[in-house]
Design a protein around this motif. Structure first.
Motif, short mmCIF file in Angstrom:
data_model
loop_
_atom_site.label_atom_id
_atom_site.label_comp_id
_atom_site.label_asym_id
_atom_site.label_seq_id
_atom_site.Cartn_x
_atom_site.Cartn_y
_atom_site.Cartn_z
N GLY A 444 0.77 -1.16 -0.13
CA GLY A 444 -0.18 -0.19 0.08
C GLY A 444 0.76 1.18 -0.11
O GLY A 444 0.23 2.22 0.00
N ASP A 445 1.88 1.05 0.37
CA ASP A 445 2.43 2.54 0.58
C ASP A 445 3.63 1.73 -1.00
O ASP A 445 4.15 1.88 -1.25
CB ASP A 445 2.73 2.82 1.42
N ASP A 446 5.82 2.07 -0.15
CA ASP A 446 6.77 1.85 -0.73
C ASP A 446 6.74 -0.07 -0.31
O ASP A 446 6.05 -0.32 0.31
CB ASP A 446 7.61 2.49 0.42
N GLY A 447 7.89 -0.51 -1.91
CA GLY A 447 8.54 -1.69 -0.90
C GLY A 447 9.50 -1.55 -0.64
O GLY A 447 9.45 -2.66 0.30
N PHE A 448 10.10 -0.73 -0.15
CA PHE A 448 11.24 -0.71 0.19
C PHE A 448 11.91 0.88 0.89
O PHE A 448 11.19 2.08 0.26
CB PHE A 448 12.93 -1.44 0.29
N ASP A 449 11.16 0.49 2.60
CA ASP A 449 11.64 2.74 2.92
C ASP A 449 12.39 2.24 4.21
O ASP A 449 12.18 1.44 5.30
CB ASP A 449 10.26 2.39 3.77
N ILE A 450 13.56 2.79 3.68
CA ILE A 450 14.86 2.81 4.53
C ILE A 450 15.02 4.36 4.92
O ILE A 450 14.85 5.75 4.72
CB ILE A 450 16.18 2.60 4.30
N GLN A 451 14.96 4.89 6.66
CA GLN A 451 14.98 5.76 7.08
C GLN A 451 15.71 6.08 8.03
O GLN A 451 15.74 4.92 8.74
CB GLN A 451 13.94 6.49 7.59
N ASN A 452 16.81 7.03 8.46
CA ASN A 452 17.48 7.29 9.32
C ASN A 452 18.32 6.46 9.28
O ASN A 452 18.26 6.03 10.82
CB ASN A 452 16.57 7.05 10.69
N ALA A 453 19.31 5.86 8.62
CA ALA A 453 19.74 5.14 8.58
C ALA A 453 21.12 4.98 8.47
O ALA A 453 21.44 6.27 7.43
CB ALA A 453 18.53 3.84 7.71
N THR A 454 21.70 4.04 8.97
CA THR A 454 23.44 5.24 7.89
C THR A 454 23.98 3.36 7.36
O THR A 454 23.79 2.68 8.37
CB THR A 454 24.37 5.51 9.08
N GLY A 455 24.90 3.58 6.59
CA GLY A 455 25.01 2.03 6.54
C GLY A 455 24.62 1.17 5.51
O GLY A 455 24.67 -0.51 5.89
N SER A 456 23.71 0.77 5.59
CA SER A 456 22.64 0.26 4.71
C SER A 456 23.03 -0.37 3.93
O SER A 456 24.19 -0.14 2.63
CB SER A 456 21.41 0.41 4.87
N LEU A 457 23.07 -2.48 3.83
CA LEU A 457 23.48 -2.77 2.63
C LEU A 457 22.22 -3.46 1.93
O LEU A 457 21.66 -4.37 2.21
CB LEU A 457 24.65 -4.08 2.23
N VAL A 458 21.74 -2.73 0.51
CA VAL A 458 20.37 -2.92 -0.60
C VAL A 458 21.15 -3.61 -1.34
O VAL A 458 21.36 -3.16 -2.41
CB VAL A 458 19.65 -2.10 -0.32
N ALA A 463 11.43 -4.30 -6.49
CA ALA A 463 10.28 -3.98 -5.90
C ALA A 463 9.38 -3.84 -7.09
O ALA A 463 9.63 -2.96 -7.61
CB ALA A 463 10.20 -2.25 -4.51
N ALA A 464 8.26 -4.31 -7.13
CA ALA A 464 7.23 -3.82 -8.31
C ALA A 464 5.89 -3.26 -7.50
O ALA A 464 5.47 -4.18 -6.92
CB ALA A 464 7.18 -4.99 -9.12
N GLY A 465 5.00 -2.96 -7.96
CA GLY A 465 4.00 -3.14 -8.04
C GLY A 465 3.33 -1.92 -6.91
O GLY A 465 1.71 -2.25 -6.69
N ASN A 466 3.97 -1.45 -6.41
CA ASN A 466 3.55 -1.09 -4.84
C ASN A 466 2.67 0.77 -5.45
O ASN A 466 2.91 1.11 -6.42
CB ASN A 466 4.83 -0.58 -3.86
N ALA A 467 2.01 1.14 -4.22
CA ALA A 467 1.19 1.97 -4.63
C ALA A 467 1.96 3.55 -4.62
O ALA A 467 1.44 4.44 -4.66
CB ALA A 467 0.08 2.37 -2.86
N ASP A 468 3.82 3.26 -4.06
CA ASP A 468 3.75 4.50 -4.00
C ASP A 468 5.34 4.03 -4.41
O ASP A 468 5.32 3.59 -5.31
CB ASP A 468 4.82 4.72 -2.39
#
Length: 537
Positions: A444-458, A463-468
């Protein structure tokens, strides 16, 4: 007269009226009539008959030849001899309904004692084993026990409680400071307390194949105990948790089914190394499975070798259920050094409820894998934790996120399928997390929402067909994003907001309704290289 105030913690008994007592006796006699008729054929011709309250101080087989009514309030039958079988042959022992303080049947400091096929009503305690070495309690029916139906305590060991019925009282079975106790194939109903409580330094206990229903307290509770298995139980319509573990160690919760509980289906607090596997939790109002301050357990090598004697002298220990090599146990150190027992939540099914499917809070080190969670709040929710591994879960149609990390560091979210959740597929707040090989579809929103984060490995996510957005980065810095695919999302493929110094390589972005790559003015120094979607597929 025997007085057993200690069973009731010296509380004032709630006296039962004679009308209630008579009704309970009639009910339980009806339940046990068929059992009594069948058991009578098994009684030895050499058995000693008894028809009144007494002390049994010689070995042998004893049978109750008739019902006992208005038994002394301090208790009725006491066994102090070894090698005794006490068969009630379906008869009942009832107190006078005034102030029955003692156990109806008490066994003290004896070996090889069996109590079977008797109906007990109107006592504070139905059957009590104290200091019993090898014994059994079977086909016993207890009603209106003000404290507990069956008590196994005081150093008892190798005792089985089976095929019994406890109802209309406070607690069903208590295991205190006893070892090797097996509570199995019993029925508990209409209790105001806990159906089965393993506590107070009990060890090597098993609670299996019991049914619990219509109870105001907890179905099965484990507190202050070690090496306990809770297996194949059915818990329904209880007003608290289905299974609750607190201050315990080396607990296994496996193949249980909880339905319609008002608390959590399974709640684990301050109990490192607890493993929860192959359970079903449906419509638990307070959440499916909860781990609070209950991560990996550190055990001594000597403890490990007791469980795995074939490992003595070898260089490699038992592997955990995961295939990750960093989870293996290396038994190649001297006695006194330590090795872990993983905290596991694996292969469970959680359906419905009004809280998270799996909750991990204030926990360092846990594996949540191969679960199926639907119609919960978040499918898997972790907060204020570290080293949380969420692997290969199916997370569908949850009200909020499929996976949600809130202030989690050094976590690993890998190979999950998060589809048609109400908000994000995967939501991450925290530093140093790995998000790899997941799918976030039609959320209903994002496939992946990454916030207030440092040093993430994605890495290698779809991510497909998400509403945002397919991937949304907000205040996410110094991350590495490699080999991800974002397509056919209703807003942007990847969106940078107040995020800087991220390296995005081999991003396959196509068919998104707005921009494939969106950078707000507050996003700086984000390096993006694209590849085509055909190559990515």
């Amino acid at each position: 007269m025997l007085l057993w105030c200690r069973y009731a913690a010296c509380m004032k008994p709630q006296h039962l009226g004679k009308a209630v007592l008579v009704a309970a006796v009639v009910l339980l006699v009806g339940v046990g009539a068929a059992m009594g008729a069948a058991a009578a054929a098994d009684v030895s011709s050499n058995a000693t008959e008894t028809s009144s309250c007494s002390t049994i101080d010689s070995p042998g087989e004893y049978v109750l030849s008739g019902d006992v009514t208005a038994a002394p309030n301090g208790g009725c039958l006491v066994v102090t001899a070894d090698d005794v079988t006490l068969d009630g042959t379906g008869h009942y022992i009832a107190s006078d309904g005034a102030s029955a303080a003692g156990p109806a049947v008490r066994v003290v400091d004896a070996e090889n004692v069996s109590v079977r096929n008797v109906t007990l009503s109107g006592w504070q305690v139905g059957v009590a084993f104290e200091g019993v070495d090898t014994g059994s309690i079977s086909d016993v029916r207890v009603s209106t026990a003000e404290v507990v139906g069956v008590s196994i305590a005081a150093g008892s060991r190798d005792v089985t409680v089976s095929d019994s019925d406890v109802r209309d009282g406070t607690d069903g079975v208590r295991v205190d400071a006893a070892s090797g106790v097996d509570v199995r194939d019993n029925a508990f109903s209409a209790l105001t307390g806990t159906a089965v409580h393993v506590r107070a330094n009990a060890t090597e206990a098993t609670v299996r194949n019991n049914t619990v229903s219509d109870t105001s307290g907890v179905g099965v509770r484990v507190t202050g105990a070690d090496d306990v298995s809770v297996v194949d139980n059915e818990v329904a319509d209880v007003a608290s948790h289905g299974i609750a573990v607190g201050g315990a160690s080396t607990v296994t919760i496996e193949r249980n089914r909880m339905t319609g509980v008002s608390g959590a289906g399974i709640r684990v607090r301050e109990s490192p190394g607890t493993q929860t596997r192959h359970n079903v939790v449906a419509e638990a109002l307070s959440g499916g499975i909860q781990y609070l301050d209950s991560g990996h357990e550190v055990r001594t090598v000597a403890d490990i070798l007791l469980d795995w004697p074939q490992l003595s002298g070898l260089s490699a220990g038992p592997r955990s259920e995961s295939s990750d090599t960093r989870r293996s146990l290396a038994i190649q150190s001297s006695p006194g050094e330590t090795a872990p027992r993983d905290a596991l939540v694996t292969n469970n099914t959680v359906e419905g409820g009004y809280n998270h499917g799996v909750l991990v809070e204030s926990t360092s080190g846990i594996i949540v894998s191969d679960n199926r969670v639907t119609r919960s709040d978040d499918g898997v929710h972790a907060s204020n934790s570290s080293d949380v591994s969420v692997w290969r879960n199916e997370l569908h149609r949850n009200l909020d996120d499929g996976v949600a990390f809130g202030r989690v560091s050094d976590g690993d979210i890998r190979a999950n399928n998060a589809t048609r959740n109400g908000d994000n597929g995967i939501y991450v707040v925290g530093n140093g997390n790995v998000i790899a090989d997941n799918t976030g579809l039609l959320n209903g929103d994002d496939g992946f929402d990454i916030q207030n984060a440092t040093g993430s490995l994605v890495r290698n996510n779809v991510a497909a067909g998400n509403a945002d957005d397919g991937i949304f980065l907000r205040n996410a810095n110094n991350g590495t994003l490699v080999g991800n695919t974002v397509r056919d999302n209703l807003d942007d493929g990847i969106h940078f907001d107040r995020s800087a110094n991220n390296s995005v390589r081999e991003l396959a972005a196509c068919g998104n309704d707005d921009d494939d790559v969106m950078r707000t003015p507050t996003a700086e120094d984000n390096d993006v290289s694209l590849t085509d979607c055909e190559s990515a597929s």
